[in-house]
Motif scaffolding. Structure first.
Motif, PDB file in Angstrom:
ATOM      1  N   UNK A  25       0.891  -1.211  -0.027  1.00  0.00           N
ATOM      2  CA  UNK A  25       0.076  -0.044  -0.058  1.00  0.00           C
ATOM      3  C   UNK A  25       0.865   1.249   0.061  1.00  0.00           C
ATOM      4  N   UNK A  26       0.797   2.074  -0.972  1.00  0.00           N
ATOM      5  CA  UNK A  26       1.536   3.379  -1.067  1.00  0.00           C
ATOM      6  C   UNK A  26       0.931   4.529  -0.127  1.00  0.00           C
ATOM      7  N   UNK A  27       1.668   4.645   0.535  1.00  0.00           N
ATOM      8  CA  UNK A  27       1.018   5.953   1.633  1.00  0.00           C
ATOM      9  C   UNK A  27       1.662   7.227   0.884  1.00  0.00           C
TER      10      UNK A  27
ATOM     11  N   UNK B  75      -5.939   4.964   4.228  1.00  0.00           N
ATOM     12  CA  UNK B  75      -5.735   4.027   3.467  1.00  0.00           C
ATOM     13  C   UNK B  75      -5.477   2.820   3.761  1.00  0.00           C
ATOM     14  N   UNK B  76      -5.155   2.572   5.184  1.00  0.00           N
ATOM     15  CA  UNK B  76      -5.164   1.112   5.682  1.00  0.00           C
ATOM     16  C   UNK B  76      -6.562   0.702   5.890  1.00  0.00           C
ATOM     17  N   UNK B  77      -7.415   1.346   6.334  1.00  0.00           N
ATOM     18  CA  UNK B  77      -8.828   1.029   6.250  1.00  0.00           C
ATOM     19  C   UNK B  77      -9.375   0.547   5.096  1.00  0.00           C
ATOM     20  N   UNK B  78      -8.836   0.890   3.958  1.00  0.00           N
ATOM     21  CA  UNK B  78      -9.410   0.566   2.639  1.00  0.00           C
ATOM     22  C   UNK B  78      -9.021  -1.004   2.479  1.00  0.00           C
ATOM     23  N   UNK B  79      -7.858  -1.242   3.098  1.00  0.00           N
ATOM     24  CA  UNK B  79      -7.263  -2.587   2.882  1.00  0.00           C
ATOM     25  C   UNK B  79      -7.229  -3.412   4.102  1.00  0.00           C
ATOM     26  N   UNK B  80      -8.509  -3.244   4.909  1.00  0.00           N
ATOM     27  CA  UNK B  80      -8.942  -3.976   5.883  1.00  0.00           C
ATOM     28  C   UNK B  80      -8.151  -3.905   7.300  1.00  0.00           C
ATOM     29  N   UNK B  81      -7.227  -2.975   7.293  1.00  0.00           N
ATOM     30  CA  UNK B  81      -6.256  -2.578   8.680  1.00  0.00           C
ATOM     31  C   UNK B  81      -6.809  -1.481   9.306  1.00  0.00           C
ATOM     32  N   UNK B  82      -7.519  -1.730  10.463  1.00  0.00           N
ATOM     33  CA  UNK B  82      -8.021  -0.705  11.302  1.00  0.00           C
ATOM     34  C   UNK B  82      -6.738  -0.368  12.535  1.00  0.00           C
ATOM     35  N   UNK B  83      -5.918   0.507  12.015  1.00  0.00           N
ATOM     36  CA  UNK B  83      -4.639   0.722  12.711  1.00  0.00           C
ATOM     37  C   UNK B  83      -4.942   1.560  14.202  1.00  0.00           C
ATOM     38  N   UNK B  84      -6.155   1.837  14.471  1.00  0.00           N
ATOM     39  CA  UNK B  84      -6.482   2.715  15.705  1.00  0.00           C
ATOM     40  C   UNK B  84      -7.078   1.656  16.579  1.00  0.00           C
ATOM     41  N   UNK B  85      -6.238   1.501  17.740  1.00  0.00           N
ATOM     42  CA  UNK B  85      -6.762   0.328  18.628  1.00  0.00           C
ATOM     43  C   UNK B  85      -8.172   0.804  19.273  1.00  0.00           C
ATOM     44  N   UNK B  86      -8.475   2.125  19.367  1.00  0.00           N
ATOM     45  CA  UNK B  86      -9.655   2.339  19.997  1.00  0.00           C
ATOM     46  C   UNK B  86     -10.820   1.974  18.993  1.00  0.00           C
ATOM     47  N   UNK B  87     -10.476   2.446  17.741  1.00  0.00           N
ATOM     48  CA  UNK B  87     -11.639   2.076  16.933  1.00  0.00           C
ATOM     49  C   UNK B  87     -11.953   0.446  16.793  1.00  0.00           C
TER      50      UNK B  87
END
Length: 420
Positions: free
Chosen positions: A195-197, A206-218
């Motif tokens: 994934x190009x940032x 960008x991460x959410x589009x690829x199914x990575x929810x990087x925010x722990x609270x989310x």
């Protein structure tokens, strides 16, 4: 003002360590910025078991030029016979000064070596590059550390990639044989691609589009919302354990709640045993009815739920938890074969404390104190007898198979065995 992003891609960090790692990264970067007098608007840390990310918004691009006032040792200690002493020479060397740069200044009636040094501000990019090239990895706390390959470095897990951006520019550096860039990785099952940032502001989306929810609270909120929905559908209530919630938050990048069920025959076992094994060993959320009784349903949190995988996820988890429940059922039924009073005998061989004796001797003291207090309170004979019996049996279940497996059930199981 610029934005900065660092993402470190790693092999799986044990979930119990991720939160402390994120806190440590937060402290390390705050200290770096404070020590280098670099202002910023906001610092955020994100992460899963496969990545740690730091996002800085509104970072000052450059340090301001500064005048540093340097106070050295007393003149009397800095010179001897007109020559610099080790103390005086050390002050000059430490601050990159020559004798012509120093003055003498009075502080409280004592003359000290003194100098004013012009310090040109450095670019934030250069400061960050130096930090990311080495100092960062010793500045953060590593609850466990490992080496890999033939590298002389260590980290909590082997590093696979770096994303380092200052606005749209890559901060070039290399560490552990890995060069920085702008490529991250998506979810390992749903979107296992580069994934190009393009800039830090794009990172979370960008991460959410690829199914990575990087925010722990989310992720935590997602899990709780899904559990709440299942509770409403089943008209049941989940047994929420904070430690389990934290672990499933950090072991999944795209958490999905799934309902499964156990065989009802296991509900004959005390529910504390079943709940404990489901929470402690399997990281599940058992579902309870309105009276707080355990039902056959439980919730598991998976990182790979789709139409093809769902049936396998459910059957696989049921198979594993069934083995655990069989153990619990076996322990309980075996323990019921031995009256609670007989379990006391085995505690004569269990040391409580080396200088105090065995657990059996501790029980003797508890019973004696109980009878003493019963006499002082002038309890009727029947109540005194009951209190004495309770004192004798209070720790007997320490010798049970169930409590050996789950020490946190001590006392709880004793109640069941005493009633039986």
């Amino acid at each position: 003002m610029v934005d900065f992003l660092l993402e470190i891609g790693v092999e799986e960090i044990p979930a119990r360590f991720v939160r402390s790692m994120l806190d440590s990264f937060d402290k390390a970067f705050r200290k770096l910025l404070q020590d280098n007098v670099l202002g910023f608007d906001k610092l955020s840390v994100y992460g899963t078991d496969r990545r740690i990310a730091v996002l800085l918004n509104g970072l000052t691009e450059r340090q301001a030029d500064r005048k540093l006032e340097l106070k050295g040792p007393p003149v009397q200690a800095a010179y001897a016979g007109g020559q610099l002493t080790p103390a005086g020479a050390g002050f000059l060397k430490k601050n990159n000064l020559s004798e012509k740069d120093i003055q003498k200044k009075d502080f409280g009636g004592v003359e000290y070596l003194y100098a004013v040094q012009e310090k040109k501000g450095r670019a934030a990019e250069d400061i960050l590059r130096e930090f990311l090239s080495g100092a960062l990895y010793t500045a953060v706390y590593l609850p466990i550390a490992m080496r890999w390959g033939d590298l002389p470095v260590q980290f909590i897990r082997p590093i696979h990639w770096f994303v380092a951006l200052l606005d749209t520019r890559v901060i070039d550096f290399e560490y552990a044989g890995i060069k920085s860039g702008c490529l991250s990785r998506g979810h390992r099952f749903f979107s296992n691609v580069d994934i190009e940032i393009k800039e830090p502001a794009d990172y979370l989306a960008a991460m959410e589009k690829h199914k990575v929810y990087a925010d722990p609270q989310m992720r935590r909120d997602m899990i709780l919302a899904q559990i709440k929905q299942i509770e409403a559908e089943k008209k049941l209530q989940a047994a929420l354990d904070e430690q389990v919630l934290n672990e499933v938050t950090f072991i999944n990048e795209c958490p999905m709640a799934v309902v499964a069920e156990i065989d009802e025959k296991y509900l004959s076992v005390p529910q504390e045993c079943l709940i404990t094994t489901m929470q402690k060993n399997q990281k599940y959320f058992p579902l309870l009815d309105a009276q707080g009784r355990l039902t056959k349903y439980f919730i598991l949190i998976s990182n790979n739920v789709n139409e093809k995988s769902l049936a396998n996820i459910i059957s696989g988890n049921v198979k594993v938890v069934t083995a655990r429940l069989e153990d619990a059922k076996f322990f309980y039924e075996e323990d019921l074969k031995t009256p609670l009073e007989k379990m006391l005998e085995g505690l004569k061989k269990v040391t409580y404390q080396e200088k105090i004796g065995t657990i059996y001797q501790k029980i003797e003291r508890i019973a004696a104190l109980t009878e003493y207090l019963a006499d002082k309170l002038k309890l009727p004979a029947a109540q005194k007898k009951l209190a004495s019996r309770a004192a004798w049996l209070a720790k007997a279940d320490l010798n049970s198979k169930m409590v050996y497996e789950f020490p946190e059930l001590q006392g709880v199981m004793g109640r069941y065995y005493a009633a039986a």
